[in-house]
Design an enzyme around this catalytic site. Structure first.
Site, PDB file in Angstrom:
ATOM      1  CG  HIS B 184      -1.667   1.157   1.557  1.00 33.67           C
ATOM      2  ND1 HIS B 184      -3.026   1.111   1.763  1.00 33.67           N
ATOM      3  CD2 HIS B 184      -1.323   2.451   1.705  1.00 33.67           C
ATOM      4  CE1 HIS B 184      -3.472   2.327   2.020  1.00 33.67           C
ATOM      5  NE2 HIS B 184      -2.455   3.160   2.005  1.00 33.67           N
ATOM      6  CG  ASP B 310      -8.892  -1.462  -1.440  1.00 32.32           C
ATOM      7  OD1 ASP B 310      -8.811  -2.269  -0.492  1.00 32.32           O
ATOM      8  OD2 ASP B 310      -8.509  -0.275  -1.349  1.00 32.32           O
TER       9      ASP B 310
END
Lengths: 325, 429
Positions: B184, B310
């Protein structure tokens, strides 16, 4: 549960207000100014209305100003401060709102540290909501009192050059002023260290200056000096208060370069010797205390209009004829 | 898996990007595998027959990036409810990020996900193990044991890997097991307490912004560390056009980097946050039209390898808050295909085979998963789409336990009518 007023149900900001609505609020404030000059400072315009002042952030000036405005309109008011209330026990904003509403109130004046909190509340309760400052978003009644003070001093707003000086990045006062001034035809600029100017600010149609000297050369008629929160230094936006004063402080020496006297404003509370020099704050062109006086009148006007009061009745209202629909 | 009846899908348009196939054909599934693809396949005894004329038969979709909330927040999502939502969205395999409570940073926690997936018996749920113990960014988790238990990749997703030293060692150590390290990408001191993209909209709303540079800096760092170590870095949910340029250059230089993009970053901008709409609050944030255009272009030409949802479930009352206080994330499993089909294929930007490649064949390749193909003998992970079905997103009808979507009310085209996992029907509309 008042019907939508000419302003709509809530006053959450000036961004979505029309110039006519802004002028109406300013014009309605005019007759209310006189109420505060009387020996008996009270009119019955909001008699029987219940107003909650819901302050999640510390505030002295704004809260007192609202409270005076409410009391001088004969409303019943309750103050809720975040500390010591259920808020500090973890209650959510929406639950706080629902509980207040369940007690059948008419209006809420809210200050909150989160941008959008007033809009959030307004979308969830039927009562009128007035934004007394939400995060870094808007503080519409502050901008209205600033506009009224400028209009009193200069006799107009359109065509004037007004510069907001200082911490624009974190300032809800700056955002509301930009909208209000632009809509009424003023030329607006912002000025401050680049660390305290937000991205994209020029796209709002304002001039951007990195130094106070440039704003003065630009020909500013008004400098509205924003409060520098002392925590900005701790967070690294500026190296020191000393240097801030040296480089960005509004001082008589800097103002001397102006071709004409510049009106000085400050939303308070001031850090004397940081963003503003005492000689300027207390000087002949300062209208800082006029701002405070106008604050009560503007807030009376907003409360009155949102409660459904008609503009043309404002004058009658102050004479005690009532005015609620 | 118990022997299941053969399934014959008759008369569909078969799209198999793994073999560049786009032809009318029947598909026969037997013993959990693709038995045959071709015209006029006879019906075996006891077969389940579905006439899918007018529909599209593809390898099942693969999602490299979902958050299931089990263990820890089973009110928001479980492995089973996530697998059910995935099946409804046409997905046959999804990869569950390890940021559960407790964190999936050891073989027991990883094995638990595998077992829960088996019990659900729907879409395959592949665990992703944590890079660091507790996702604290300090000590490496036991990659070897987690891989043995079923982990297909490692990631501290939800949090960036801040320490460049830790990222370096993770990339080096992961080489032993031939798994990617998924990051991330967020430089925390720049992103610090930001809640949306930094730009004109954040300035107007008075919300703290997250500049694109917060992502781009970490993308650049990860590319450099992948080059240094020879490890495979996978960049999660790309949002900024500057990141695209860095990845493009890295791929040109042969660095082992792959990347994903979400349906929402391909279709929405920061204007979705207007009116303090917390359903548009996600991290990385929705950015600008120029970013959306760059991401679409990068997905089209393969600089970004795949679409990942996601999928990030949150309880309804968590999003019912001031923008600053609401959690990041949106659900996506049940809208991903339709959003992509509507925005990318219907608009003429992508062909349908190109989209299926980026949602099935390529993600399977990136994480070395089975599936993503209809080749004979491959696992029978298959989806059938009605690509003309018009529907409107109603979160109340989601199989997911959470309804936090920015697409509520949006008119979309295309949906999965049949999802088959390992030769067994997991979803049928």
């Amino acid at each position: 549960m008042s019907a939508n007023s000419i302003l709509g149900k809530d006053l959450t900001g000036l961004e979505h207000m029309t110039p006519e609505q802004i002028r109406l609020m300013l014009d309605t404030a005019e007759p209310f100014k006189e109420v505060s000059e009387r020996p008996i400072k009270k009119v019955p315009a909001l008699r029987g209305k219940t107003i909650v002042n819901l302050f999640f952030e510390a505030s002295t000036r704004t809260r007192i100003s609202f409270e005076f405005a409410e009391k001088r309109l004969s409303a019943d008011t309750v103050n809720v401060a975040a500390t010591g209330s259920s808020v500090s026990k973890g209650e959510t904003l929406v639950d706080t709102a629902r509980n207040l509403e369940a007690m059948r109130i008419d209006m809420v004046v809210i200050r909150h540290g989160s941008s959008g909190a007033a809009e959030f509340l307004g979308n969830r309760i039927a009562s009128n909501v007035i934004n007394a400052g939400d995060g870094k978003h808007e503080h519409p009644t502050q901008a209205l009192l600033d506009l009224l003070t400028i209009r009193d001093k200069h006799g107009k707003i359109a065509g004037l050059k007004v510069c907001l000086v200082g911490d624009v990045l974190h300032s809800r006062v700056a955002r509301s002023n930009i909208w209000g001034l632009s809509k009424l035809g003023a030329e607006v600029a912002v000025c401050g260290p680049w660390t305290l100017l937000p991205r994209g600010i020029a796209e709002l149609g304002v001039s951007v200056f990195g130094r106070v000297e440039e704003a003065i050369e630009w020909g500013a008629d008004v400098l509205n000096v924003l409060r520098l929160q002392l925590e900005r230094m701790e967070k690294g936006f500026i190296p020191s208060l000393r240097e801030y004063y040296r480089v960005f402080g509004v001082t008589p020496e800097r103002l001397e370069r102006a071709a004409k006297p510049i009106t000085i404003m400050h939303p308070g509370p001031m850090n004397r010797g940081v963003e503003i020099d005492s000689r300027v704050a207390d000087g002949p062109h300062s209208v800082i205390l006029d701002q405070v006086t106008n604050g009560v009148a503007v807030r009376m006007a907003v409360l009155y209009l949102l409660a459904g009061g008609r503009a043309e009745l404002a004058d009658a209202a102050k004479r005690g004829a009532g005015g609620n629909e | 898996m118990s022997p299941s009846r053969p399934i014959l899908l008759q008369g569909g348009r078969v799209i198999d990007p793994s073999r560049d196939v786009d032809d009318p054909a029947d598909v026969l599934i037997q013993d959990g595998k693709i038995a045959a693809v071709g015209r006029g396949i006879g019906t075996p005894d006891g077969a389940i027959v579905r006439n899918v004329t007018g529909h599209v038969v593809t390898p099942g979709l693969v999602d490299l990036h979902v958050h299931l909330r089990e263990p820890g927040n089973e009110d928001e999502e479980t492995v089973a409810s996530g697998a059910r939502a995935a099946a409804a969205g046409g997905f046959t395999a999804i990869c569950a990020m390890p940021n559960t409570d407790p964190v999936a940073d050891n073989q027991a926690a990883v094995g638990f996900i595998v077992r829960q997936s088996g019990r659900a018996g729907l879409t395959r749920v592949h665990p992703v193990g944590a890079v660091s113990i507790g996702q604290k960014g300090e000590r490496l988790a036991e990659f070897g044991e987690m891989v043995s238990a079923g982990a297909v990749a490692v990631s501290d997703d939800g949090k960036p890997i801040v320490s460049s030293h830790l990222m370096r060692t993770a990339l080096e150590y992961a080489r032993t097991f031939n798994i990617p390290v998924a990051d991330h990408c967020e430089e925390p001191t720049l992103a610090s307490s930001g809640v949306m993209h930094e730009g004109l909209v954040s300035t107007r709303l008075g919300l703290k912004g997250i500049p694109s540079a917060a992502e781009e800096i970490m993308v650049a760092r990860n590319v450099l560390l992948a080059e240094l170590t020879g490890g495979h870095v996978h960049l999660c949910h790309m949002s900024a056009r500057g990141s695209v340029a860095i990845i493009r250059e890295a791929k040109d230089r042969g660095i082992r980097v792959t990347a994903e993009v979400t349906p929402h970053h391909l279709t929405l901008t920061d204007y979705a946050c207007e009116d303090y709409n917390t359903q548009a609050k996600m991290n990385p944030p929705l950015r600008e039209a120029a970013d959306v255009a760059a991401l679409r272009g990068a997905l089209k030409d393969g600089v970004i390898d795949c679409i990942a949802s996601d999928h990030a479930p949150h309880a309804y009352d968590e999003k019912e808050a001031a923008f600053d206080d609401a959690p990041f994330g949106v659900v996506g499993l049940e809208t991903a295909f339709a959003v992509a089909n509507t925005e990318l294929v219907e608009s003429g930007l992508f062909t349908l085979p190109e989209l299926i490649r980026r949602m099935s064949t390529d993600p399977a390749r990136v994480f070395h998963l089975s599936g993503g193909t209809l080749a004979p003998d491959a696992v029978a992970d298959v989806a059938v789409f009605d690509i003309t079905a018009k529907w409107s997103v109603d979160p109340a009808t989601f199989h997911s336990k959470s309804h936090n979507t920015p697409f509520a009310g949006r008119a979309l085209t295309g949906r999965a009518v049949l999802t088959i996992v390992a030769g067994t029907i997991a979803h049928e509309l």
